[in-house]
Write a protein that holds these residues in place. Structure first.
Motif, mmCIF file in Angstrom:
data_model
loop_
_atom_site.group_PDB
_atom_site.id
_atom_site.type_symbol
_atom_site.label_atom_id
_atom_site.label_comp_id
_atom_site.label_asym_id
_atom_site.label_seq_id
_atom_site.Cartn_x
_atom_site.Cartn_y
_atom_site.Cartn_z
ATOM 1 N N GLU A 281 2.097 1.064 -1.563
ATOM 2 C CA GLU A 281 3.818 1.415 -0.695
ATOM 3 C C GLU A 281 4.266 0.639 0.034
ATOM 4 O OE1 GLU A 281 5.545 4.001 -1.345
ATOM 5 O OE2 GLU A 281 5.394 4.148 -3.344
ATOM 6 N N LEU A 283 4.165 -2.552 0.137
ATOM 7 C CA LEU A 283 5.268 -3.923 -0.043
ATOM 8 C C LEU A 283 6.640 -4.010 0.537
ATOM 9 C CD1 LEU A 283 3.351 -4.259 -3.401
ATOM 10 C CD2 LEU A 283 3.448 -5.436 -2.042
ATOM 11 N N ARG A 284 7.114 -2.509 0.341
ATOM 12 C CA ARG A 284 8.564 -2.090 0.632
ATOM 13 C C ARG A 284 9.231 -2.715 2.100
ATOM 14 N NH1 ARG A 284 10.435 0.617 -3.697
ATOM 15 N NH2 ARG A 284 9.030 1.857 -4.724
ATOM 16 N N GLN A 287 5.224 -5.901 3.920
ATOM 17 C CA GLN A 287 4.249 -6.605 2.985
ATOM 18 C C GLN A 287 3.294 -7.025 3.241
ATOM 19 O OE1 GLN A 287 7.550 -6.577 3.434
ATOM 20 N NE2 GLN A 287 8.879 -6.646 2.011
ATOM 21 N N ASP A 315 7.419 -3.068 -13.711
ATOM 22 C CA ASP A 315 7.904 -3.232 -12.583
ATOM 23 C C ASP A 315 7.705 -3.640 -11.531
ATOM 24 O OD1 ASP A 315 9.921 -1.684 -14.308
ATOM 25 O OD2 ASP A 315 9.153 0.577 -13.586
ATOM 26 N N LEU A 316 6.154 -3.801 -11.136
ATOM 27 C CA LEU A 316 5.521 -4.172 -9.870
ATOM 28 C C LEU A 316 5.138 -5.720 -10.466
ATOM 29 C CD1 LEU A 316 3.347 -4.265 -7.908
ATOM 30 C CD2 LEU A 316 1.886 -3.793 -9.231
ATOM 31 N N GLU A 318 8.124 -8.041 -11.188
ATOM 32 C CA GLU A 318 9.336 -7.621 -11.227
ATOM 33 C C GLU A 318 10.096 -7.470 -9.671
ATOM 34 O OE1 GLU A 318 11.738 -5.027 -13.848
ATOM 35 O OE2 GLU A 318 12.420 -6.614 -14.629
ATOM 36 N N GLN A 319 8.475 -6.862 -9.029
ATOM 37 C CA GLN A 319 8.711 -6.224 -7.464
ATOM 38 C C GLN A 319 8.623 -7.620 -6.981
ATOM 39 O OE1 GLN A 319 6.935 -2.396 -5.906
ATOM 40 N NE2 GLN A 319 7.883 -3.329 -4.281
ATOM 41 N N GLU A 322 10.661 -10.084 -6.837
ATOM 42 C CA GLU A 322 11.546 -10.286 -6.101
ATOM 43 C C GLU A 322 11.278 -10.838 -4.458
ATOM 44 O OE1 GLU A 322 14.906 -6.951 -4.781
ATOM 45 O OE2 GLU A 322 13.462 -6.335 -6.151
ATOM 46 N N ILE A 323 10.206 -10.152 -4.349
ATOM 47 C CA ILE A 323 9.376 -10.399 -2.953
ATOM 48 C C ILE A 323 9.208 -11.710 -2.214
ATOM 49 C CG2 ILE A 323 7.590 -10.156 -1.870
ATOM 50 C CD1 ILE A 323 6.949 -7.049 -1.823
ATOM 51 N N LYS A 328 16.383 -12.669 -10.520
ATOM 52 C CA LYS A 328 16.264 -12.246 -11.875
ATOM 53 C C LYS A 328 16.511 -12.777 -13.430
ATOM 54 C CE LYS A 328 16.511 -6.862 -11.010
ATOM 55 N NZ LYS A 328 17.216 -6.026 -11.366
#
Length: 411
Positions: A281, A283-284, A287, A315-316, A318-319, A322-323, A328
């Motif tokens: 959580e 990560l939002r 970080q 999904d994780l 890709e997250q 992105e960080i 993409k």
């Protein structure tokens, strides 16, 4: 950096020699293989040091449906077996040390625990006394060199020169001698009373005859500098016996590290490392506080190998990309094959790789892996046996659709 190989069949395109079989062994786990083991050649185009070569050998593993504890048990057991069979030594249970503790006590994520001399932070007793060098910095920290109060001025000057070397970068060194009569002699006597210095000594658990060595500055940089000084003192005092072995696991690394120059996050290990489940959580919004499900094996201050539990969810993954600043499109182009595989029900999996050459060097009590490779490269990255790298003919260049532009050397 990768070593790249031009493709004759596909003009303008290149292969990259593997830095590790990381993504391939993960794909094997997705494909249903339960275990993968390999002794594998890897290639990294990096600056050379005594413990690095552009071509090296890894003992590599990946396993499905496992936890960190499983991997530490299997590979800790392997190292125990190696020491028993090769050296006739029982190293016992291998302790675990969190990354945060290693940095706090040793200033390094690969601490040499054959000797003590752990760090003591002194901000609360050293700041606020009018000494600007201490008052203006983030961290004041020191080590206690037991029995070294009789160090000469020449020896102290040598230590000062050591920490001021460009490779280390400290601006100076503060020392305190705890004399046998209970008095103190310090390089900062005019700023601190005997009572002040006694507070330092008490906090560092010093006794008469000990020498306190103290650095100050930005926290991360100062810890690294003191770590180098600690190792130098260990060498000078004969505390780093190559025939003595201390093994430990370092765990709970930060998942990400921030780079001030590029103003972005980087993966501390690699972008496929899973975060601790309880930290996902963060990560939002936080970080920098996220811990990795990662682990390194350290022997006598040398990182022998490392690994992690991997991300197995698209999904994780890709997250994380992105960080790390991937668009993409970039993530899909470079790693689409892996993320696509995750959609087919990838099992939880993880692995580890040991540097075989490094392990051999440590077992032999040597610092350089060059002596454990049949045809090593020299410090300039050249193979002196066959005089490589070398130029190739114009015919070969044409066949590969290449033109060579050699930079002009400045006189």
């Amino acid at each position: 950096r990768d070593f790249v190989v031009p493709s004759r069949m596909h003009p303008g395109e290149f292969y990259a020699l593997p830095q590790s079989p990381q993504t391939f062994k993960q794909l094997l786990m997705v494909a249903g293989y339960d275990r993968y083991y390999q002794i594998v050649k890897c290639f990294r185009d990096e600056d050379l040091r005594a413990d690095r070569q552009p071509e090296f050998t890894q003992v590599d593993c990946e396993m499905s449906f496992i936890t960190q504890d499983d991997i530490l048990e299997v590979f800790g057991g392997m190292i125990q077996h190696v020491f028993r069979e090769v050296k006739g030594i029982d190293i016992g249970e291998i302790p675990l040390m969190p990354y945060s503790e290693a940095i706090r006590l040793y200033g390094s994520d690969k601490p040499d625990i054959r000797f003590g001399m752990t760090f003591t932070e002194l901000n609360d007793v050293a700041q606020g006394k009018g000494f600007k060098v201490f008052d203006s910095v983030e961290l004041v920290v020191g080590i206690n060199a037991k029995g070294c109060a009789k160090c000469t001025r020449k020896q102290l000057d040598e230590l000062t020169d050591f920490v001021k070397r460009p490779q280390i970068g400290a601006k100076g060194l503060v020392y305190v001698k705890y004399n046998e009569d209970g008095t103190f002699k310090s390089s900062v006597d005019k700023f601190f009373s005997q009572e002040d210095l006694k507070q330092w000594a008490d906090k560092m658990q010093a006794e008469p005859g000990d020498l306190l060595l103290i650095l100050a500055g930005k926290a991360d940089k100062t810890r690294k500098q003191l770590s180098e000084l600690r190792l130098e003192m260990g060498n000078r005092l004969g505390l780093r016996n190559p025939s003595e072995y201390k093994v430990l696991w370092i765990t709970d690394f930060p998942l990400l590290e921030w780079d001030e120059e590029t103003n972005r996050w980087y993966a501390m290990h690699h972008p496929f490392t899973a975060p601790k489940p309880e930290d996902v959580e963060k990560l939002r919004t936080r970080q920098g506080e996220v811990r990795a499900n990662a682990y390194d094996l350290v022997i006598n201050g040398v990182e022998i190998g490392g690994g992690s539990i991997r991300i197995h969810n698209r999904d994780l993954q890709e997250q994380i990309f992105e960080i790390l600043g991937f668009t993409k499109e970039e993530a899909q182009k470079q790693f689409g094959f892996l993320m696509g595989a995750f959609e087919y029900g990838a099992p939880p999996h993880g692995g580890i790789a040991f540097g075989f050459d490094r392990l051999c060097a440590v077992l032999a009590g040597q610092d350089s892996i060059r002596d454990f490779i049949a045809f090593p490269k020299n410090n300039a990255g050249r193979d002196v046996m066959i005089d490589a790298p070398d130029t190739i003919s114009n015919e070969q260049l044409e066949e590969l659709h290449l033109a060579v532009k050699v930079p002009v050397r400045k006189e």
